[in-house]
Design a protein around this motif. Structure first.
Motif, PDB file in Angstrom:
ATOM      1  N   VAL A  63      35.838  40.528  38.726  1.00  0.00           N
ATOM      2  CA  VAL A  63      36.312  39.432  37.726  1.00  0.00           C
ATOM      3  C   VAL A  63      37.614  38.763  38.620  1.00  0.00           C
ATOM      4  O   VAL A  63      38.325  37.692  37.979  1.00  0.00           O
ATOM      5  CB  VAL A  63      36.796  40.262  36.391  1.00  0.00           C
ATOM      6  CG1 VAL A  63      36.093  40.563  35.692  1.00  0.00           C
ATOM      7  CG2 VAL A  63      38.042  41.418  36.878  1.00  0.00           C
ATOM      8  N   LYS A  64      38.091  39.550  39.619  1.00  0.00           N
ATOM      9  CA  LYS A  64      39.331  38.802  40.352  1.00  0.00           C
ATOM     10  C   LYS A  64      38.554  37.600  41.081  1.00  0.00           C
ATOM     11  O   LYS A  64      39.736  36.518  41.370  1.00  0.00           O
ATOM     12  CB  LYS A  64      39.751  39.614  41.683  1.00  0.00           C
ATOM     13  CG  LYS A  64      40.390  40.882  40.995  1.00  0.00           C
ATOM     14  CD  LYS A  64      40.841  42.038  42.006  1.00  0.00           C
ATOM     15  CE  LYS A  64      41.490  42.962  41.530  1.00  0.00           C
ATOM     16  NZ  LYS A  64      41.771  44.128  42.583  1.00  0.00           N
ATOM     17  N   LEU A  65      37.365  37.331  41.053  1.00  0.00           N
ATOM     18  CA  LEU A  65      36.876  35.893  41.432  1.00  0.00           C
ATOM     19  C   LEU A  65      37.201  34.734  40.815  1.00  0.00           C
ATOM     20  O   LEU A  65      37.177  33.658  41.017  1.00  0.00           O
ATOM     21  CB  LEU A  65      35.422  35.976  41.773  1.00  0.00           C
ATOM     22  CG  LEU A  65      35.018  36.915  43.156  1.00  0.00           C
ATOM     23  CD1 LEU A  65      33.741  37.086  43.228  1.00  0.00           C
ATOM     24  CD2 LEU A  65      35.593  36.426  44.589  1.00  0.00           C
ATOM     25  N   LEU A  66      37.279  34.920  39.282  1.00  0.00           N
ATOM     26  CA  LEU A  66      37.801  34.121  38.310  1.00  0.00           C
ATOM     27  C   LEU A  66      39.062  33.719  38.059  1.00  0.00           C
ATOM     28  O   LEU A  66      39.706  34.196  37.316  1.00  0.00           O
ATOM     29  CB  LEU A  66      36.858  34.584  36.628  1.00  0.00           C
ATOM     30  CG  LEU A  66      35.644  34.785  36.840  1.00  0.00           C
ATOM     31  CD1 LEU A  66      35.079  35.748  35.906  1.00  0.00           C
ATOM     32  CD2 LEU A  66      34.859  33.769  36.760  1.00  0.00           C
ATOM     33  N   THR A  67      39.649  33.158  39.139  1.00  0.00           N
ATOM     34  CA  THR A  67      40.943  32.523  39.085  1.00  0.00           C
ATOM     35  C   THR A  67      41.130  31.757  37.946  1.00  0.00           C
ATOM     36  O   THR A  67      40.260  31.262  37.587  1.00  0.00           O
ATOM     37  CB  THR A  67      41.199  31.701  40.426  1.00  0.00           C
ATOM     38  OG1 THR A  67      40.323  30.849  40.670  1.00  0.00           O
ATOM     39  CG2 THR A  67      40.715  32.794  41.739  1.00  0.00           C
ATOM     40  N   PRO A  68      42.459  31.478  37.682  1.00  0.00           N
ATOM     41  CA  PRO A  68      42.659  30.643  36.282  1.00  0.00           C
ATOM     42  C   PRO A  68      42.192  29.207  36.690  1.00  0.00           C
ATOM     43  O   PRO A  68      41.758  28.611  35.708  1.00  0.00           O
ATOM     44  CB  PRO A  68      44.212  30.765  36.499  1.00  0.00           C
ATOM     45  CG  PRO A  68      44.845  31.875  37.029  1.00  0.00           C
ATOM     46  CD  PRO A  68      43.751  32.260  38.336  1.00  0.00           C
ATOM     47  N   SER A  69      42.233  28.727  37.910  1.00  0.00           N
ATOM     48  CA  SER A  69      41.657  27.519  37.983  1.00  0.00           C
ATOM     49  C   SER A  69      40.122  27.202  37.956  1.00  0.00           C
ATOM     50  O   SER A  69      39.817  26.169  37.347  1.00  0.00           O
ATOM     51  CB  SER A  69      42.395  26.871  39.401  1.00  0.00           C
ATOM     52  OG  SER A  69      41.703  27.662  40.570  1.00  0.00           O
ATOM     53  N   LEU A  70      39.622  28.303  38.634  1.00  0.00           N
ATOM     54  CA  LEU A  70      38.170  28.466  38.289  1.00  0.00           C
ATOM     55  C   LEU A  70      37.599  28.424  36.895  1.00  0.00           C
ATOM     56  O   LEU A  70      36.913  27.613  36.378  1.00  0.00           O
ATOM     57  CB  LEU A  70      37.714  29.627  38.906  1.00  0.00           C
ATOM     58  CG  LEU A  70      36.046  29.538  38.888  1.00  0.00           C
ATOM     59  CD1 LEU A  70      35.305  28.268  39.645  1.00  0.00           C
ATOM     60  CD2 LEU A  70      35.459  30.937  39.721  1.00  0.00           C
ATOM     61  N   VAL A  71      38.447  29.332  36.129  1.00  0.00           N
ATOM     62  CA  VAL A  71      38.220  29.440  34.578  1.00  0.00           C
ATOM     63  C   VAL A  71      38.353  28.125  33.814  1.00  0.00           C
ATOM     64  O   VAL A  71      37.614  27.670  33.090  1.00  0.00           O
ATOM     65  CB  VAL A  71      39.032  30.635  33.854  1.00  0.00           C
ATOM     66  CG1 VAL A  71      38.856  30.525  32.484  1.00  0.00           C
ATOM     67  CG2 VAL A  71      38.415  32.021  34.607  1.00  0.00           C
ATOM     68  N   LYS A  72      39.442  27.487  34.305  1.00  0.00           N
ATOM     69  CA  LYS A  72      39.803  26.032  33.486  1.00  0.00           C
ATOM     70  C   LYS A  72      38.644  25.184  34.101  1.00  0.00           C
ATOM     71  O   LYS A  72      38.297  24.362  32.991  1.00  0.00           O
ATOM     72  CB  LYS A  72      40.989  25.506  34.272  1.00  0.00           C
ATOM     73  CG  LYS A  72      41.544  24.413  33.343  1.00  0.00           C
ATOM     74  CD  LYS A  72      42.984  23.830  34.073  1.00  0.00           C
ATOM     75  CE  LYS A  72      43.266  22.548  33.420  1.00  0.00           C
ATOM     76  NZ  LYS A  72      44.457  22.263  33.728  1.00  0.00           N
ATOM     77  N   THR A 100      41.367  35.269  28.295  1.00  0.00           N
ATOM     78  CA  THR A 100      41.585  34.050  29.499  1.00  0.00           C
ATOM     79  C   THR A 100      40.238  33.722  29.979  1.00  0.00           C
ATOM     80  O   THR A 100      40.161  32.514  30.693  1.00  0.00           O
ATOM     81  CB  THR A 100      42.429  34.465  30.820  1.00  0.00           C
ATOM     82  OG1 THR A 100      41.665  35.485  31.435  1.00  0.00           O
ATOM     83  CG2 THR A 100      43.881  35.186  30.073  1.00  0.00           C
ATOM     84  N   LEU A 101      39.209  34.490  29.679  1.00  0.00           N
ATOM     85  CA  LEU A 101      37.718  34.099  30.176  1.00  0.00           C
ATOM     86  C   LEU A 101      37.271  33.145  29.353  1.00  0.00           C
ATOM     87  O   LEU A 101      37.553  32.977  28.291  1.00  0.00           O
ATOM     88  CB  LEU A 101      36.677  35.327  30.308  1.00  0.00           C
ATOM     89  CG  LEU A 101      37.288  36.448  31.089  1.00  0.00           C
ATOM     90  CD1 LEU A 101      36.365  37.567  30.985  1.00  0.00           C
ATOM     91  CD2 LEU A 101      37.384  36.217  32.463  1.00  0.00           C
ATOM     92  N   PRO A 102      36.225  32.315  29.924  1.00  0.00           N
ATOM     93  CA  PRO A 102      35.466  31.379  29.244  1.00  0.00           C
ATOM     94  C   PRO A 102      34.718  32.131  28.024  1.00  0.00           C
ATOM     95  O   PRO A 102      34.687  33.243  27.825  1.00  0.00           O
ATOM     96  CB  PRO A 102      34.400  30.940  30.134  1.00  0.00           C
ATOM     97  CG  PRO A 102      34.918  31.073  31.480  1.00  0.00           C
ATOM     98  CD  PRO A 102      35.852  32.269  31.437  1.00  0.00           C
ATOM     99  N   ASN A 103      34.771  31.183  26.821  1.00  0.00           N
ATOM    100  CA  ASN A 103      33.941  31.889  25.689  1.00  0.00           C
ATOM    101  C   ASN A 103      32.721  32.295  25.761  1.00  0.00           C
ATOM    102  O   ASN A 103      31.848  31.552  26.240  1.00  0.00           O
ATOM    103  CB  ASN A 103      34.166  30.828  24.402  1.00  0.00           C
ATOM    104  CG  ASN A 103      35.454  30.698  23.799  1.00  0.00           C
ATOM    105  OD1 ASN A 103      36.304  31.667  23.992  1.00  0.00           O
ATOM    106  ND2 ASN A 103      35.822  29.738  23.468  1.00  0.00           N
ATOM    107  N   PRO A 104      32.313  33.804  25.623  1.00  0.00           N
ATOM    108  CA  PRO A 104      31.119  34.086  25.874  1.00  0.00           C
ATOM    109  C   PRO A 104      30.120  33.847  25.026  1.00  0.00           C
ATOM    110  O   PRO A 104      30.465  33.887  23.675  1.00  0.00           O
ATOM    111  CB  PRO A 104      31.213  35.538  26.473  1.00  0.00           C
ATOM    112  CG  PRO A 104      32.612  35.933  25.414  1.00  0.00           C
ATOM    113  CD  PRO A 104      33.166  34.660  25.424  1.00  0.00           C
ATOM    114  N   GLU A 105      28.838  33.820  25.419  1.00  0.00           N
ATOM    115  CA  GLU A 105      27.624  33.699  24.128  1.00  0.00           C
ATOM    116  C   GLU A 105      27.537  35.062  23.625  1.00  0.00           C
ATOM    117  O   GLU A 105      27.322  35.031  22.566  1.00  0.00           O
ATOM    118  CB  GLU A 105      26.205  33.379  25.053  1.00  0.00           C
ATOM    119  CG  GLU A 105      25.283  33.291  24.078  1.00  0.00           C
ATOM    120  CD  GLU A 105      24.814  31.938  23.600  1.00  0.00           C
ATOM    121  OE1 GLU A 105      23.921  31.822  22.632  1.00  0.00           O
ATOM    122  OE2 GLU A 105      25.581  30.996  23.966  1.00  0.00           O
TER     123      GLU A 105
END
Length: 224
Positions: A63-72, A100-105
């Motif tokens: 999950v560390k790969l999902l940086t704030p900029s990438l999530v945005k 903070t993560l994208p809304n999941p299905e």
């Protein structure tokens, strides 16, 4: 883009669930892409196209790969990204981080049952009757191999709490519990238990002894 989040401290169940998604995708001849620290650009991987125009399933296990900029960026571009994404974490993702993560299905959480924690918290000398009872209650519903892994980790942590608790990176309440358990043991006793657990592991994997019977014997030997 469809996003699925799988997390929880019951790593056996969560990993099996991840594999079921992967297996289903493979059966449909989707391309499976694992994204990890060695991936040069997560964004490029997400935007990439299959060589044969196959559907793609991307799996992120860190999950560390999902940086704030990438999530945005994902949130802003979900509509034009033609793939499915699984975010997998082999522990519980805190609620604040989940938000903070994208809304999941679909969001799936796999927690270790309270009965297992009761068993692990009961591991101190003089408590063998209760330990034995809890152990056999737990393995009615859980694989004995998983329970063994949890048991081995618990004794490793008890030993750690005995010799160097200041370096433990657990929450304060957990460190306190482990230190309390550690107070019931001498350092050399824990070393013997950990050494014997290693032998139990080897013997069970080489079919020299039953894992359940070996653990029964070990508990009676050291915790009676």
């Amino acid at each position: 883009m469809k996003i699925f989040v799988i997390h929880g401290d019951h790593t056996l169940n969560s990993y099996e669930r991840l594999q079921s998604y992967v297996k289903k995708a493979r059966s449909k001849e989707w391309e499976i892409i694992n994204i990890d620290k060695s991936t040069n650009s997560v964004k490029e991987e997400i935007l990439g196209q299959s060589l044969f125009n196959e559907k793609r399933l991307l799996v992120i296990k860190d999950v560390k790969l999902l940086t704030p900029s990438l999530v945005k960026w994902i949130k802003n571009n979900e509509g034009r990204i033609n793939c499915s994404l699984i975010i997998y974490h082999n522990n519980i993702i805190p609620k604040r981080a989940l938000n903070t993560l994208p809304n999941p299905e679909k969001l799936e959480e796999y927690k270790i049952p309270k009965l297992i924690w009761s068993f692990l918290d009961s591991l101190f000398p003089g408590n063998v009757k209760n330990i034995y009872k809890l152990f056999h209650e737990v393995i009615k519903n859980e694989a004995v191999e998983f329970v063994f892994a949890m048991l081995a980790r618990q004794f490793r942590d008890i030993y750690w709490a005995k010799v160097d608790p200041k370096t433990m990176d657990y929450p304060a309440w957990r460190v306190s519990k482990l230190k309390k358990l550690a107070s019931h043991y001498k350092k050399n006793e824990l070393e013997k238990i950990i050494e014997e657990l290693s032998l139990v592991d080897i013997n069970s994997k080489t079919s020299q002894a039953s894992l359940e019977n070996s653990l029964d014997f070990l508990m009676v030997k050291y915790l009676e």
